[in-house]
Write a protein that holds these residues in place. Structure first.
Motif: not given
Length: 357
Positions: A349-352, A49-52, A62-63, A197-199
């Motif tokens: 991020q891509t994998f998740l 989330g911070g990275e975003m 959200i977490i 981040l929700i995803t």
């Protein structure tokens, strides 16, 4: 194979006679997931989330909300273990034999990806501890190689060590956390970051669905389903929420402390974690090693499930010793992990996101 303590069974249904020989207790469903989720990969996920660009309190909201809902899914599927069948074998009843191949392949990709991500997270601690003398690709090999059978036998206590690490990290450096270090973007950009981040958070929890039942196949048929659901839900929700929140807090500290930011850029999650544990001196270094090794209980269920997924390909796959598939998955995880160290944030991020879809 038995002398080496490797599992010799396949995806055949576990009979009542087999369960009577080596039964599992209902509370194992809680401690198993406590150990699997009290891991460094969970901490890393909380930093996304911070990275975003999201502020800590937005990430925290959200977490909390997403995990409360998403963790219901793997806890619900954990009950299917009472059938004696593994999850990707049970899914044949829903998808059919051939269509289930898609589920099997996707599950194998998921387990391999998680092994790689978890190993990279652990390797970052070893790299930070050695000030870069142990490169992350070398750390990936070390972490993967430690995923052996005895870890699975001790999973009911393995959550304790990383829990102590996270408590020490939060307690010694809480004053460095910057809850208002960043301001979340607004408008379309803010919505995009929040939805992403929700995803990611949703994907972390539901990625256990494809193996949630596997650890319960030796439970007595008489075990109450609601107890399996409740214990599994607690075992997944509690560590996931707490450790992801700590990850978001550590990233917020990196945003207000230049030295923490430099450590994060240099070593990944191991950097700010080393800064957080630095006050404890030599004991802090020991805790950093424990944090790196927390990746192993996360890898064990993935290694186990990779083999059971593969045995669903065809009848000939049942003739292949399970250790052969585990070894193949081990090599695949090392390969992906070593390649992913250079672009870990994007890889995570891509994998998740892929898992979420």
């Amino acid at each position: 194979m038995k002398k080496l303590s490797f599992g010799t069974g396949g995806i055949q249904r576990v009979t009542d006679e087999d369960r009577a020989k080596n039964p599992s207790e209902v509370w194992n469903a809680c401690t198993f997931w406590l150990s699997a989720n009290m891991a460094l990969a969970t901490l890393n996920t909380g930093m996304v989330g911070g990275e975003m660009g999201l502020a800590f309190w937005d990430s925290f909201a959200i977490i909390m909300v997403v995990n409360v809902l998403a963790c219901l899914l793997p806890a619900w599927t954990a009950k299917f273990g009472l059938t004696g069948l593994r999850m990707t074998t049970s899914s044949r009843y829903s998808f059919g034999y051939w269509d289930n191949m898609f589920v099997v392949v996707f599950s194998m990709i998921s387990t391999t990806g998680w092994n790689a991500i978890s190993s990279i997270s652990g390797a970052s601690c070893l790299s930070a501890l050695s000030n870069g003398a142990c490169p992350q690709w070398d750390g990936v090999i070390i972490i993967c190689a430690l995923g052996i059978t005895w870890i699975h036998r001790l999973d009911f206590v393995l959550w304790i060590a990383p829990f102590i690490v996270w408590c020490m990290a939060a307690g010694t450096r809480a004053k460095h956390f910057g809850g208002h270090a960043t301001k979340s973007p607004t408008g379309a950009n803010g919505a995009a970051s929040a939805l992403s981040l929700i995803t990611v958070i949703f994907s972390f929890a539901v990625s256990w669905i494809n193996c949630a039942a596997d650890c319960n196949v030796k439970m007595p048929v008489s075990a109450p389903r609601y107890k399996i659901f409740v214990t599994s839900y607690i075992g997944i929700l509690v560590p996931t929420t707490l450790v992801q929140t700590l990850g978001a807090a550590l990233y917020s500290a990196a945003e207000v402390n230049p030295s923490w930011k430099s450590a994060y850029l240099a070593y990944g999650v191991g950097g700010p974690l080393r800064m957080a544990l630095g006050l404890a001196g030599g004991f802090g270094k020991f805790l950093l090693v424990l944090a790196g090794l927390s990746s192993n209980p996360n890898n064990v269920p993935n290694n186990y499930s990779f083999a059971t997924h593969a045995q669903n390909f065809s009848p000939w796959a049942l003739c292949v010793p399970r250790i052969a598939f585990v070894t193949f998955g081990f090599i695949a995880a090392i390969t992906v992990g070593c390649c992913g160290t250079a672009f870990f944030s994007d890889t995570l991020q891509t994998f998740l996101s892929m898992i979420g879809y």
